[in-house]
Enzyme design. Structure first.
Site, mmCIF file in Angstrom:
data_model
loop_
_atom_site.group_PDB
_atom_site.id
_atom_site.type_symbol
_atom_site.label_atom_id
_atom_site.label_comp_id
_atom_site.label_asym_id
_atom_site.label_seq_id
_atom_site.Cartn_x
_atom_site.Cartn_y
_atom_site.Cartn_z
ATOM 1 C CB SER A 190 -0.864 -0.020 1.257
ATOM 2 O OG SER A 190 -1.443 1.241 1.465
ATOM 3 C CE1 TYR A 238 -3.637 -2.698 5.583
ATOM 4 C CE2 TYR A 238 -3.340 -0.380 5.049
ATOM 5 C CZ TYR A 238 -3.567 -1.685 4.650
ATOM 6 O OH TYR A 238 -3.714 -1.966 3.307
ATOM 7 C CE LYS A 298 -1.375 -4.469 3.341
ATOM 8 N NZ LYS A 298 -1.703 -5.765 2.762
HETATM 9 P P1 NAD Z 1 -10.856 -7.147 1.238
HETATM 10 O O1 NAD Z 1 -11.032 -7.122 2.716
HETATM 11 O O2 NAD Z 1 -12.043 -6.909 0.384
HETATM 12 O O3 NAD Z 1 -10.181 -8.529 0.797
HETATM 13 C C1 NAD Z 1 -9.322 -9.253 1.642
HETATM 14 C C2 NAD Z 1 -9.753 -10.725 1.589
HETATM 15 O O4 NAD Z 1 -8.878 -11.477 2.411
HETATM 16 C C3 NAD Z 1 -11.169 -10.959 2.117
HETATM 17 O O5 NAD Z 1 -11.848 -11.803 1.234
HETATM 18 C C4 NAD Z 1 -10.965 -11.599 3.480
HETATM 19 O O6 NAD Z 1 -12.027 -12.465 3.817
HETATM 20 C C5 NAD Z 1 -9.663 -12.329 3.259
HETATM 21 N N1 NAD Z 1 -8.857 -12.529 4.477
HETATM 22 C C6 NAD Z 1 -8.576 -11.618 5.436
HETATM 23 N N2 NAD Z 1 -7.779 -12.159 6.373
HETATM 24 C C7 NAD Z 1 -7.544 -13.450 5.993
HETATM 25 C C8 NAD Z 1 -6.794 -14.512 6.547
HETATM 26 N N3 NAD Z 1 -6.115 -14.374 7.701
HETATM 27 N N4 NAD Z 1 -6.777 -15.699 5.891
HETATM 28 C C9 NAD Z 1 -7.471 -15.854 4.723
HETATM 29 N N5 NAD Z 1 -8.208 -14.886 4.163
HETATM 30 C C10 NAD Z 1 -8.231 -13.683 4.778
HETATM 31 O O7 NAD Z 1 -9.697 -6.102 0.893
HETATM 32 P P2 NAD Z 1 -9.232 -5.519 -0.515
HETATM 33 O O8 NAD Z 1 -9.629 -4.101 -0.582
HETATM 34 O O9 NAD Z 1 -9.605 -6.453 -1.609
HETATM 35 O O10 NAD Z 1 -7.668 -5.538 -0.278
HETATM 36 C C11 NAD Z 1 -6.869 -6.635 -0.662
HETATM 37 C C12 NAD Z 1 -5.448 -6.382 -0.200
HETATM 38 O O11 NAD Z 1 -5.000 -5.133 -0.731
HETATM 39 C C13 NAD Z 1 -5.304 -6.282 1.313
HETATM 40 O O12 NAD Z 1 -4.093 -6.913 1.685
HETATM 41 C C14 NAD Z 1 -5.210 -4.785 1.559
HETATM 42 O O13 NAD Z 1 -4.467 -4.474 2.710
HETATM 43 C C15 NAD Z 1 -4.488 -4.309 0.299
HETATM 44 N N6 NAD Z 1 -4.764 -2.897 -0.021
HETATM 45 C C16 NAD Z 1 -6.063 -2.480 -0.166
HETATM 46 C C17 NAD Z 1 -6.322 -1.125 -0.428
HETATM 47 C C18 NAD Z 1 -7.734 -0.627 -0.567
HETATM 48 O O14 NAD Z 1 -7.951 0.593 -0.456
HETATM 49 N N7 NAD Z 1 -8.723 -1.471 -0.825
HETATM 50 C C19 NAD Z 1 -5.257 -0.214 -0.554
HETATM 51 C C20 NAD Z 1 -3.947 -0.685 -0.417
HETATM 52 C C21 NAD Z 1 -3.720 -2.034 -0.160
HETATM 53 N N1 UFG Z 2 -12.722 11.425 3.134
HETATM 54 C C1 UFG Z 2 -13.753 12.277 3.482
HETATM 55 N N2 UFG Z 2 -14.889 11.723 4.015
HETATM 56 C C2 UFG Z 2 -15.038 10.377 4.194
HETATM 57 C C3 UFG Z 2 -13.976 9.523 3.834
HETATM 58 C C4 UFG Z 2 -12.830 10.081 3.317
HETATM 59 O O1 UFG Z 2 -13.657 13.501 3.325
HETATM 60 O O2 UFG Z 2 -16.096 9.943 4.702
HETATM 61 C C5 UFG Z 2 -11.496 12.004 2.525
HETATM 62 C C6 UFG Z 2 -10.229 11.742 3.313
HETATM 63 O O3 UFG Z 2 -10.032 12.754 4.281
HETATM 64 C C7 UFG Z 2 -9.163 11.747 2.207
HETATM 65 C C8 UFG Z 2 -9.910 11.188 0.993
HETATM 66 O O4 UFG Z 2 -11.307 11.370 1.282
HETATM 67 O O5 UFG Z 2 -8.787 13.079 1.907
HETATM 68 C C9 UFG Z 2 -9.640 9.711 0.755
HETATM 69 O O6 UFG Z 2 -9.896 8.980 1.956
HETATM 70 P P1 UFG Z 2 -9.993 7.381 1.975
HETATM 71 O O7 UFG Z 2 -10.345 6.996 3.371
HETATM 72 O O8 UFG Z 2 -10.865 6.903 0.881
HETATM 73 O O9 UFG Z 2 -8.526 6.913 1.592
HETATM 74 P P2 UFG Z 2 -7.122 7.176 2.301
HETATM 75 O O10 UFG Z 2 -6.256 7.867 1.310
HETATM 76 O O11 UFG Z 2 -7.274 7.816 3.614
HETATM 77 O O12 UFG Z 2 -6.599 5.696 2.581
HETATM 78 C C10 UFG Z 2 -6.722 4.638 1.618
HETATM 79 C C11 UFG Z 2 -6.862 3.308 2.335
HETATM 80 C C12 UFG Z 2 -5.579 2.953 3.016
HETATM 81 C C13 UFG Z 2 -4.457 2.979 2.032
HETATM 82 C C14 UFG Z 2 -4.377 4.328 1.365
HETATM 83 C C15 UFG Z 2 -3.312 4.279 0.312
HETATM 84 O O13 UFG Z 2 -7.900 3.371 3.290
HETATM 85 O O14 UFG Z 2 -5.673 1.642 3.520
HETATM 86 O O15 UFG Z 2 -5.629 4.635 0.766
HETATM 87 O O16 UFG Z 2 -3.115 5.507 -0.262
HETATM 88 F F1 UFG Z 2 -3.303 2.727 2.654
#
Ligand code: NAD
Ligand code: UFG
Length: 338
Positions: A124, A148, A152
């Site tokens: 991330s 978190y 990572k």
């Molecule tokens: P998500 O929660 O939708 O998907 C994660 C999946 O992993 C789920 O299906 C959950 O049931 C499964 N899981 C969780 N813990 C587990 C475990 N211990 N064993 C087996 N399965 C498990 O999340 P996502 O948004 O699809 O994110 C996927 C990956 O990308 C995550 O590692 C997350 O940290 C990373 N990531 C997500 C974002 C974002 O904004 N969505 C940003 C940066 C990184």
């Molecule tokens: N925001 C609002 N109102 C809300 C939610 C968010 O104004 O209800 C704003 C936040 O302040 C920020 C922007 O919208 O300025 C984006 O916020 P998000 O929560 O959607 O995303 P973040 O950038 O804070 O974080 C996300 C994931 C993290 C990841 C990161 C990587 O939640 O896990 O992107 O850039 F690490």
């Protein structure tokens, strides 16, 4: 290729599966469904018109991993499984370290036992922490500001050490910026539990009538309109980056961290406007205080992804909002209503 996909039922995993199956690659999904539902996988199978095995289990369970590796003999792993809520990680840090860090170590040990040498990992942009300069390139110092993000960071370092200990292994650490959007079919999408933490799912639930208004977290940042700016990346583009990464990992040895973003930023209010255009619905906003831990701007340098993976983002924010609306309006309660 035969690819084990951990966390394949989740938001990004399900979209990546669809593209892997269409390639076609062979996949086995390992998921404990702690933040997802088997319904997502059912829909992926329908959309791809293809079948695959599902192993319900936890990445911390070495015995379960052994069963999966023995039965499927994967040539590579795409590792999505883990916990991802920044706020929760302050409340339950040990759970985050156990599931994310210990879980990843168990997975690497299983790979070692079964001679599987290629991994693509969901990292991330949060590993960078406070920006010393923008856009973030992959050499930017890593100083995550929450548990978190630290999980990572530690997993990245562990994978780097694991690869360095072997002649023949490869790891691609994909540092996602802000994934949003949904498959064009509207059949799969992001389905957060409870009230969404993230901006776009929150806006979508306001537009569909599940929530009253968006709380804008601060309008006094040093950005075009004072609201936070982020590099939003369409989940289909992100899924394509995994396909490119797995091919890259199969062709080389070593460990590479690669940003996945567009290199273009959008503010909160720009996203609200784009969503109103896409949905034809009003998204009422209330300006409130800043959220703890938020930064003004996040922006990816994207040349490394282009150079190493031959990958570029193709979707703009209008397409991200259109496909999110398509999914949200067809599934107002997410997968639940199926
Ligand atoms: P998500 O929660 O939708 O998907 C994660 C999946 O992993 C789920 O299906 C959950 O049931 C499964 N899981 C969780 N813990 C587990 C475990 N211990 N064993 C087996 N399965 C498990 O999340 P996502 O948004 O699809 O994110 C996927 C990956 O990308 C995550 O590692 C997350 O940290 C990373 N990531 C997500 C974002 C974002 O904004 N969505 C940003 C940066 C990184
Ligand atoms: N925001 C609002 N109102 C809300 C939610 C968010 O104004 O209800 C704003 C936040 O302040 C920020 C922007 O919208 O300025 C984006 O916020 P998000 O929560 O959607 O995303 P973040 O950038 O804070 O974080 C996300 C994931 C993290 C990841 C990161 C990587 O939640 O896990 O992107 O850039 F690490």
């Amino acid at each position: 290729m035969r690819i084990l996909v951990t966390g394949g039922a989740g938001y990004i995993g399900s979209h990546t599966l669809l593209q892997l199956l269409r390639k076609p690659h062979e996949v086995l999904v390992l998921d404990n469904f702690s933040n997802s539902t088997p319904e997502a996988l059912k829909r992926v199978k329908q959309l791809a018109n293809a079948d695959f095995e599902i192993c319900e289990g936890d990445i911390q369970d070495g015995t379960r991993l052994d069963t999966a590796f023995r039965a499927f003999r994967p040539e590579a792993v795409i590792h999505f499984a883990g916990l991802k809520a920044v706020g929760d990680s302050h409340e339950t840090p040990l759970e985050y370290y156990a599931q994310n860090v210990s879980g990843s170590i168990e997975l690497l040990k299983a790979m070692q036992r079964h001679d599987c040498r290629r991994i693509v990992f969901s990292s991330s942009a949060t590993v960078y922490g406070e920006a010393r300069y923008l856009p973030f390139d992959e050499h930017h110092p890593l100083q995550p500001t929450n548990p978190y993000g630290r999980t990572k960071y530690f997993i990245e370092e562990i994978m780097r050490d694991w690869v360095a200990s072997r002649q023949d292994a490869s790891a691609v650490l994909l540092r996602y910026f802000n994934p949003v959007g949904a498959d064009a079919s509207g059949r799969i999408g992001e389905d957060p539990n409870g009230i969404p933490n993230n901006l776009v799912p929150y806006i979508a639930q306001v537009a569909v009538g599940r929530l009253q208004h968006l709380n804008v977290f601060g309008d006094d940042y040093d950005t075009r309109d004072g609201t936070g700016e982020r590099d939003y990346i369409h989940v289909d583009d992100l899924a394509r980056a995994h396909l490119a990464a797995i091919e890259f990992a199969a062709a080389v040895t070593g460990c590479e961290a690669i940003n996945v973003g567009t290199g273009r930023g959008a503010t909160v209010l720009e996203m609200v406007k784009a969503f109103e255009r896409a949905s034809g619905r009003a998204v009422p906003c209330k300006i409130g205080p800043r959220r703890d831990g938020d930064v003004a701007r996040m922006l990816a340098a994207v040349d490394k992804a282009a150079r190493l993976l031959g990958w570029n983002a193709t979707h703009d924010i209008d397409s991200m909002c259109r496909t999110t609306w398509n999914w949200q309006s067809a599934n107002p309660q997410g997968y639940l209503q199926a």
